[in-house]
Scaffold this motif. Structure first.
Motif, mmCIF file in Angstrom:
data_model
loop_
_atom_site.group_PDB
_atom_site.id
_atom_site.type_symbol
_atom_site.label_atom_id
_atom_site.label_comp_id
_atom_site.label_asym_id
_atom_site.label_seq_id
_atom_site.Cartn_x
_atom_site.Cartn_y
_atom_site.Cartn_z
ATOM 1 N N ALA A 272 -15.169 -38.150 23.712
ATOM 2 C CA ALA A 272 -13.756 -38.248 24.054
ATOM 3 C C ALA A 272 -13.411 -39.644 24.566
ATOM 4 O O ALA A 272 -14.277 -40.384 25.050
ATOM 5 C CB ALA A 272 -13.404 -37.203 25.106
ATOM 6 N N ALA A 273 -12.144 -39.983 24.441
ATOM 7 C CA ALA A 273 -11.683 -41.293 24.910
ATOM 8 C C ALA A 273 -11.761 -41.390 26.429
ATOM 9 O O ALA A 273 -11.876 -42.488 26.980
ATOM 10 C CB ALA A 273 -10.253 -41.540 24.441
ATOM 11 N N VAL A 315 -3.907 -28.513 22.475
ATOM 12 C CA VAL A 315 -3.020 -28.338 23.623
ATOM 13 C C VAL A 315 -3.771 -28.612 24.928
ATOM 14 O O VAL A 315 -3.269 -29.303 25.827
ATOM 15 C CB VAL A 315 -2.438 -26.911 23.630
ATOM 16 C CG1 VAL A 315 -1.746 -26.609 24.955
ATOM 17 C CG2 VAL A 315 -1.459 -26.731 22.474
ATOM 18 N N ALA A 316 -4.993 -28.084 25.039
ATOM 19 C CA ALA A 316 -5.764 -28.256 26.265
ATOM 20 C C ALA A 316 -6.152 -29.715 26.484
ATOM 21 O O ALA A 316 -6.109 -30.217 27.615
ATOM 22 C CB ALA A 316 -7.008 -27.377 26.220
ATOM 23 N N LEU A 317 -6.547 -30.409 25.429
ATOM 24 C CA LEU A 317 -6.930 -31.813 25.559
ATOM 25 C C LEU A 317 -5.716 -32.685 25.893
ATOM 26 O O LEU A 317 -5.813 -33.615 26.700
ATOM 27 C CB LEU A 317 -7.603 -32.292 24.278
ATOM 28 C CG LEU A 317 -8.992 -31.703 23.989
ATOM 29 C CD1 LEU A 317 -9.498 -32.160 22.628
ATOM 30 C CD2 LEU A 317 -9.992 -32.088 25.082
ATOM 31 N N GLN A 320 -4.930 -32.437 29.537
ATOM 32 C CA GLN A 320 -5.798 -33.270 30.364
ATOM 33 C C GLN A 320 -5.355 -34.725 30.315
ATOM 34 O O GLN A 320 -5.400 -35.433 31.336
ATOM 35 C CB GLN A 320 -7.251 -33.136 29.910
ATOM 36 C CG GLN A 320 -7.867 -31.792 30.203
ATOM 37 C CD GLN A 320 -9.386 -31.814 30.208
ATOM 38 O OE1 GLN A 320 -10.020 -32.866 30.089
ATOM 39 N NE2 GLN A 320 -9.988 -30.647 30.328
ATOM 40 N N THR A 321 -4.943 -35.177 29.130
ATOM 41 C CA THR A 321 -4.484 -36.559 28.993
ATOM 42 C C THR A 321 -3.244 -36.805 29.845
ATOM 43 O O THR A 321 -3.118 -37.829 30.536
ATOM 44 C CB THR A 321 -4.179 -36.866 27.526
ATOM 45 O OG1 THR A 321 -5.351 -36.672 26.736
ATOM 46 C CG2 THR A 321 -3.703 -38.297 27.355
ATOM 47 N N GLU A 322 -2.308 -35.852 29.815
ATOM 48 C CA GLU A 322 -1.080 -35.999 30.596
ATOM 49 C C GLU A 322 -1.374 -35.967 32.102
ATOM 50 O O GLU A 322 -0.761 -36.694 32.883
ATOM 51 C CB GLU A 322 -0.118 -34.883 30.211
ATOM 52 C CG GLU A 322 0.418 -35.011 28.772
ATOM 53 C CD GLU A 322 1.157 -33.777 28.318
ATOM 54 O OE1 GLU A 322 1.254 -32.817 29.115
ATOM 55 O OE2 GLU A 322 1.639 -33.762 27.168
#
Length: 325
Positions: A272-273, A315-317, A320-322
Protein backbone atom coordinates in the motif's frame (compact mmCIF):
# COMPACT_ATOMS: atom_id res chain seq x y z
CA UNK A 1 2.18 -21.98 19.81
CA UNK A 2 1.16 -19.00 17.68
CA UNK A 3 -0.35 -19.95 14.33
CA UNK A 4 -0.30 -17.34 11.59
CA UNK A 5 -2.89 -18.08 8.94
CA UNK A 6 -5.64 -16.45 6.95
CA UNK A 7 -9.36 -16.99 7.38
CA UNK A 8 -11.51 -16.93 10.53
CA UNK A 9 -10.07 -15.64 13.78
CA UNK A 10 -11.37 -14.71 17.23
CA UNK A 11 -13.77 -12.28 15.54
CA UNK A 12 -15.29 -15.03 13.42
CA UNK A 13 -15.49 -15.43 9.66
CA UNK A 14 -14.65 -12.22 7.76
CA UNK A 15 -17.45 -11.11 5.45
CA UNK A 16 -14.95 -10.21 2.74
CA UNK A 17 -12.00 -12.56 3.17
CA UNK A 18 -8.94 -11.74 1.05
CA UNK A 19 -6.65 -13.54 3.52
CA UNK A 20 -7.08 -17.12 2.30
CA UNK A 21 -6.50 -18.45 -1.19
CA UNK A 22 -9.62 -20.60 -1.50
CA UNK A 23 -11.41 -20.39 -4.83
CA UNK A 24 -13.70 -17.36 -4.50
CA UNK A 25 -16.08 -18.90 -7.06
CA UNK A 26 -16.74 -21.82 -4.76
CA UNK A 27 -17.89 -24.00 -3.33
CA UNK A 28 -17.94 -26.32 -6.33
CA UNK A 29 -21.57 -27.54 -6.57
CA UNK A 30 -21.00 -31.27 -7.32
CA UNK A 31 -18.29 -31.52 -4.66
CA UNK A 32 -20.38 -29.69 -2.08
CA UNK A 33 -23.25 -32.07 -2.80
CA UNK A 34 -20.96 -35.08 -2.40
CA UNK A 35 -19.68 -33.80 0.95
CA UNK A 36 -23.19 -33.05 2.21
CA UNK A 37 -24.32 -36.55 1.24
CA UNK A 38 -21.29 -38.33 2.74
CA UNK A 39 -22.22 -41.32 4.91
CA UNK A 40 -20.54 -40.61 8.24
CA UNK A 41 -22.25 -43.50 10.02
CA UNK A 42 -19.47 -45.96 9.26
CA UNK A 43 -15.69 -46.21 9.29
CA UNK A 44 -14.04 -45.72 5.91
CA UNK A 45 -12.37 -48.66 4.20
CA UNK A 46 -9.04 -48.66 6.09
CA UNK A 47 -7.15 -49.29 2.83
CA UNK A 48 -9.07 -46.61 0.87
CA UNK A 49 -8.84 -48.88 -2.17
CA UNK A 50 -11.51 -47.24 -4.34
CA UNK A 51 -10.32 -43.73 -3.46
CA UNK A 52 -6.70 -44.54 -4.27
CA UNK A 53 -7.72 -46.02 -7.61
CA UNK A 54 -9.81 -42.97 -8.48
CA UNK A 55 -6.98 -40.57 -7.66
CA UNK A 56 -4.43 -42.75 -9.45
CA UNK A 57 -6.59 -42.87 -12.57
CA UNK A 58 -6.97 -39.08 -12.52
CA UNK A 59 -3.19 -38.62 -12.40
CA UNK A 60 -2.32 -41.56 -14.64
CA UNK A 61 -0.15 -43.33 -12.05
CA UNK A 62 -0.13 -46.68 -10.26
CA UNK A 63 -2.43 -46.79 -7.23
CA UNK A 64 0.41 -47.70 -4.86
CA UNK A 65 1.88 -44.22 -5.46
CA UNK A 66 -1.10 -42.48 -3.83
CA UNK A 67 -0.43 -41.61 -0.18
CA UNK A 68 -3.46 -40.21 1.65
CA UNK A 69 -3.10 -37.60 4.37
CA UNK A 70 -5.35 -35.92 6.90
CA UNK A 71 -4.29 -32.59 5.41
CA UNK A 72 -1.30 -31.06 3.66
CA UNK A 73 -0.02 -29.95 7.06
CA UNK A 74 -0.27 -33.52 8.37
CA UNK A 75 1.72 -34.81 5.41
CA UNK A 76 4.33 -32.09 5.93
CA UNK A 77 4.74 -33.21 9.54
CA UNK A 78 4.79 -36.91 8.63
CA UNK A 79 7.34 -36.80 5.83
CA UNK A 80 9.59 -34.54 7.92
CA UNK A 81 9.43 -37.09 10.75
CA UNK A 82 10.27 -39.87 8.30
CA UNK A 83 13.32 -38.04 6.95
CA UNK A 84 14.54 -37.20 10.46
CA UNK A 85 13.97 -40.75 11.70
CA UNK A 86 16.12 -42.06 8.85
CA UNK A 87 19.01 -39.80 9.78
CA UNK A 88 18.22 -36.64 7.85
CA UNK A 89 19.74 -33.54 9.41
CA UNK A 90 19.32 -30.67 6.95
CA UNK A 91 16.31 -29.07 5.29
CA UNK A 92 16.09 -26.55 2.47
CA UNK A 93 13.21 -24.09 2.40
CA UNK A 94 12.39 -21.45 -0.19
CA UNK A 95 13.21 -17.92 0.90
CA UNK A 96 9.47 -17.26 1.31
CA UNK A 97 7.25 -20.22 2.12
CA UNK A 98 4.37 -21.69 4.08
CA UNK A 99 5.31 -21.71 7.76
CA UNK A 100 4.50 -25.39 8.39
CA UNK A 101 7.61 -26.47 6.46
CA UNK A 102 9.86 -24.69 8.97
CA UNK A 103 7.68 -25.64 11.95
CA UNK A 104 7.99 -29.35 11.15
CA UNK A 105 11.73 -29.03 10.56
CA UNK A 106 12.18 -27.24 13.88
CA UNK A 107 10.15 -29.89 15.68
CA UNK A 108 12.54 -32.55 14.40
CA UNK A 109 15.65 -30.37 14.79
CA UNK A 110 16.53 -30.31 11.11
CA UNK A 111 19.04 -27.53 10.48
CA UNK A 112 19.18 -25.30 7.40
CA UNK A 113 20.99 -26.83 4.43
CA UNK A 114 22.22 -23.54 3.01
CA UNK A 115 21.91 -24.80 -0.56
CA UNK A 116 19.22 -27.07 -2.04
CA UNK A 117 21.72 -29.69 -3.19
CA UNK A 118 23.00 -30.13 0.39
CA UNK A 119 19.60 -30.92 1.91
CA UNK A 120 18.17 -34.21 3.06
CA UNK A 121 14.67 -32.73 2.66
CA UNK A 122 13.77 -29.91 0.27
CA UNK A 123 10.50 -28.06 -0.25
CA UNK A 124 9.24 -26.45 -3.43
CA UNK A 125 5.82 -24.84 -3.88
CA UNK A 126 4.44 -23.85 -7.29
CA UNK A 127 2.74 -21.51 -7.66
CA UNK A 128 4.59 -20.33 -4.59
CA UNK A 129 3.05 -18.67 -1.58
CA UNK A 130 2.90 -15.77 -1.06
CA UNK A 131 4.24 -14.71 -4.46
CA UNK A 132 2.31 -17.03 -6.78
CA UNK A 133 5.26 -17.68 -9.10
CA UNK A 134 7.77 -20.44 -9.91
CA UNK A 135 10.54 -21.30 -7.47
CA UNK A 136 13.79 -20.06 -9.09
CA UNK A 137 15.90 -22.79 -7.46
CA UNK A 138 13.50 -25.64 -8.26
CA UNK A 139 15.88 -27.49 -10.57
CA UNK A 140 18.73 -27.37 -8.05
CA UNK A 141 16.84 -29.56 -5.58
CA UNK A 142 16.78 -32.47 -8.03
CA UNK A 143 20.19 -33.78 -7.04
CA UNK A 144 21.54 -36.76 -5.15
CA UNK A 145 19.39 -38.47 -2.54
CA UNK A 146 17.44 -35.41 -1.45
CA UNK A 147 13.79 -36.07 -0.60
CA UNK A 148 11.96 -33.37 -2.57
CA UNK A 149 8.34 -32.40 -1.98
CA UNK A 150 6.58 -30.28 -4.58
CA UNK A 151 3.61 -28.60 -2.92
CA UNK A 152 0.92 -28.20 -5.59
CA UNK A 153 -1.78 -26.73 -3.37
CA UNK A 154 -2.36 -23.87 -5.80
CA UNK A 155 -1.65 -25.60 -9.11
CA UNK A 156 -5.39 -26.12 -9.80
CA UNK A 157 -5.82 -22.36 -9.31
CA UNK A 158 -2.98 -21.38 -11.63
CA UNK A 159 -4.26 -18.64 -13.94
CA UNK A 160 -1.28 -18.54 -16.29
CA UNK A 161 2.01 -20.31 -17.00
CA UNK A 162 2.95 -23.91 -16.23
CA UNK A 163 4.78 -25.77 -13.48
CA UNK A 164 8.56 -25.75 -13.87
CA UNK A 165 8.79 -29.50 -13.13
CA UNK A 166 7.57 -31.85 -15.84
CA UNK A 167 8.06 -35.42 -17.06
CA UNK A 168 10.92 -37.26 -15.39
CA UNK A 169 11.55 -34.40 -12.97
CA UNK A 170 7.97 -34.59 -11.73
CA UNK A 171 8.19 -38.37 -11.34
CA UNK A 172 11.27 -37.94 -9.14
CA UNK A 173 9.55 -35.86 -6.43
CA UNK A 174 6.67 -36.17 -3.99
CA UNK A 175 3.69 -34.23 -5.39
CA UNK A 176 1.45 -32.88 -2.63
CA UNK A 177 -2.14 -32.08 -3.64
CA UNK A 178 -4.73 -30.20 -1.54
CA UNK A 179 -7.95 -29.95 -3.59
CA UNK A 180 -10.06 -28.26 -0.90
CA UNK A 181 -8.71 -24.83 -1.90
CA UNK A 182 -9.61 -25.26 -5.56
CA UNK A 183 -13.04 -26.61 -4.63
CA UNK A 184 -13.75 -23.73 -2.24
CA UNK A 185 -14.16 -26.05 0.75
CA UNK A 186 -11.13 -25.44 2.95
CA UNK A 187 -13.00 -26.59 6.05
CA UNK A 188 -12.93 -30.16 4.72
CA UNK A 189 -9.47 -31.44 5.63
CA UNK A 190 -7.99 -34.02 3.29
CA UNK A 191 -5.00 -34.28 0.98
CA UNK A 192 -2.81 -36.76 -0.83
CA UNK A 193 0.64 -37.13 -2.30
CA UNK A 194 1.83 -38.83 -5.46
CA UNK A 195 5.04 -40.67 -4.59
CA UNK A 196 8.12 -40.73 -6.81
CA UNK A 197 8.13 -43.52 -9.36
CA UNK A 198 10.85 -45.57 -7.61
CA UNK A 199 9.75 -45.26 -4.01
CA UNK A 200 7.52 -48.22 -3.20
CA UNK A 201 9.39 -49.08 0.00
CA UNK A 202 9.30 -45.42 1.05
CA UNK A 203 5.54 -45.38 0.60
CA UNK A 204 5.23 -48.34 2.94
CA UNK A 205 7.33 -46.52 5.55
CA UNK A 206 5.17 -43.42 5.32
CA UNK A 207 2.04 -45.55 5.61
CA UNK A 208 3.40 -47.09 8.82
CA UNK A 209 3.81 -43.60 10.28
CA UNK A 210 0.19 -42.68 9.55
CA UNK A 211 -2.65 -43.13 12.03
CA UNK A 212 -5.52 -45.44 11.19
CA UNK A 213 -8.15 -43.85 8.94
CA UNK A 214 -6.23 -40.58 8.30
CA UNK A 215 -9.23 -39.12 6.47
CA UNK A 216 -12.92 -39.41 7.26
CA UNK A 217 -16.05 -39.72 5.19
CA UNK A 218 -16.33 -36.04 4.25
CA UNK A 219 -12.74 -35.75 3.05
CA UNK A 220 -13.18 -39.00 1.13
CA UNK A 221 -16.23 -37.53 -0.57
CA UNK A 222 -14.34 -34.37 -1.50
CA UNK A 223 -11.36 -36.25 -2.93
CA UNK A 224 -13.55 -38.67 -4.88
CA UNK A 225 -15.66 -35.85 -6.31
CA UNK A 226 -12.85 -33.48 -7.22
CA UNK A 227 -11.62 -35.80 -9.98
CA UNK A 228 -15.06 -36.02 -11.62
CA UNK A 229 -15.44 -34.36 -15.04
CA UNK A 230 -18.22 -32.13 -13.69
CA UNK A 231 -15.93 -30.79 -10.96
CA UNK A 232 -13.03 -30.27 -13.34
CA UNK A 233 -15.28 -28.47 -15.84
CA UNK A 234 -16.51 -26.20 -13.07
CA UNK A 235 -12.92 -25.55 -12.00
CA UNK A 236 -11.91 -24.59 -15.55
CA UNK A 237 -14.81 -22.15 -15.72
CA UNK A 238 -13.92 -20.67 -12.34
CA UNK A 239 -10.37 -19.99 -13.52
CA UNK A 240 -11.77 -17.94 -16.39
CA UNK A 241 -13.87 -15.96 -13.93
CA UNK A 242 -10.91 -15.48 -11.58
CA UNK A 243 -8.76 -14.15 -14.43
CA UNK A 244 -11.32 -11.43 -15.10
CA UNK A 245 -11.72 -10.60 -11.43
CA UNK A 246 -7.95 -10.47 -10.94
CA UNK A 247 -7.47 -7.86 -13.66
CA UNK A 248 -10.10 -5.65 -12.05
CA UNK A 249 -8.74 -6.14 -8.53
CA UNK A 250 -5.18 -5.27 -9.50
CA UNK A 251 -6.37 -2.19 -11.39
CA UNK A 252 -8.38 -1.09 -8.36
CA UNK A 253 -5.35 -1.26 -6.09
CA UNK A 254 -3.07 0.45 -8.62
CA UNK A 255 -5.53 3.35 -8.75
CA UNK A 256 -5.20 3.63 -4.97
CA UNK A 257 -1.42 3.86 -5.20
CA UNK A 258 -0.54 0.27 -4.41
CA UNK A 259 2.42 -1.61 -5.89
CA UNK A 260 1.27 -5.06 -7.01
CA UNK A 261 3.75 -7.85 -7.72
CA UNK A 262 3.26 -10.26 -10.65
CA UNK A 263 1.65 -13.62 -9.91
CA UNK A 264 0.50 -16.67 -11.89
CA UNK A 265 -2.15 -17.68 -9.34
CA UNK A 266 -5.45 -16.55 -7.86
CA UNK A 267 -3.61 -14.35 -5.36
CA UNK A 268 -0.84 -11.77 -5.40
CA UNK A 269 1.15 -9.52 -3.08
CA UNK A 270 0.75 -5.80 -2.90
CA UNK A 271 2.22 -2.89 -0.98
CA UNK A 272 0.00 0.00 0.00
CA UNK A 273 1.00 3.61 -0.51
CA UNK A 274 0.61 4.15 3.26
CA UNK A 275 0.32 1.95 6.33
CA UNK A 276 -2.77 -0.24 6.68
CA UNK A 277 -4.91 -0.21 9.82
CA UNK A 278 -5.85 -3.87 10.11
CA UNK A 279 -8.36 -3.28 12.91
CA UNK A 280 -10.18 -0.70 10.81
CA UNK A 281 -10.35 -3.07 7.84
CA UNK A 282 -11.63 -5.85 10.08
CA UNK A 283 -14.33 -3.51 11.36
CA UNK A 284 -15.42 -3.15 7.72
CA UNK A 285 -15.62 -6.95 7.47
CA UNK A 286 -12.38 -7.21 5.49
CA UNK A 287 -9.31 -9.31 6.22
CA UNK A 288 -5.99 -9.29 4.35
CA UNK A 289 -2.97 -11.53 4.96
CA UNK A 290 0.11 -9.76 6.25
CA UNK A 291 3.00 -11.18 4.21
CA UNK A 292 5.56 -10.47 6.92
CA UNK A 293 5.13 -14.01 8.24
CA UNK A 294 6.25 -15.26 4.82
CA UNK A 295 9.37 -13.08 4.91
CA UNK A 296 7.93 -10.20 2.87
CA UNK A 297 7.49 -7.29 5.31
CA UNK A 298 5.46 -4.32 4.16
CA UNK A 299 3.39 -6.38 1.73
CA UNK A 300 -0.04 -7.94 1.90
CA UNK A 301 -1.16 -11.11 0.18
CA UNK A 302 -4.63 -10.80 -1.31
CA UNK A 303 -6.66 -13.55 -2.89
CA UNK A 304 -8.75 -12.65 -5.91
CA UNK A 305 -12.31 -11.98 -4.80
CA UNK A 306 -15.66 -11.14 -6.38
CA UNK A 307 -16.64 -7.63 -7.52
CA UNK A 308 -18.79 -6.98 -4.38
CA UNK A 309 -15.81 -7.88 -2.17
CA UNK A 310 -13.55 -5.66 -4.24
CA UNK A 311 -16.01 -2.79 -3.92
CA UNK A 312 -16.04 -3.21 -0.14
CA UNK A 313 -12.24 -3.24 -0.10
CA UNK A 314 -12.12 -0.02 -2.10
CA UNK A 315 -14.51 1.74 0.27
CA UNK A 316 -12.54 0.61 3.33
CA UNK A 317 -9.17 1.64 1.87
CA UNK A 318 -10.51 5.03 0.79
CA UNK A 319 -11.88 5.56 4.29
CA UNK A 320 -8.39 4.99 5.70
CA UNK A 321 -6.92 7.43 3.19
CA UNK A 322 -9.43 10.12 4.15
CA UNK A 323 -8.79 9.53 7.85
CA UNK A 324 -5.04 9.86 7.32
CA UNK A 325 -5.51 13.10 5.39
Amino acid sequence: MTITHGGPDHLGVPRWDFSTNANACGPCPPVLQAVQQADARHYPDPTYTALREALAGFHGVDAWRVVLAASASEFIARITAWVARDGGERVWLPEMAYGDYAAAANAWRLGPAGAPENAHLAWVCEPSSPMGVAEPLAQRVLTGDTVVVLDLAYEPLRLQGTCSMKGEALDAVWQLWTPNKAMGLTGVRGAYAIAPVRSRSDVLELERLAPSWPIGAHAMALLRAWVLPTAQDWLAGSREQLRRWKIHQVDLLLELGWRCLPSDANYFCGRAARSIDQASLRAHGIKLRDAQSFGLPGYWRLSVQSPPAQAALRVALLAQTETAA
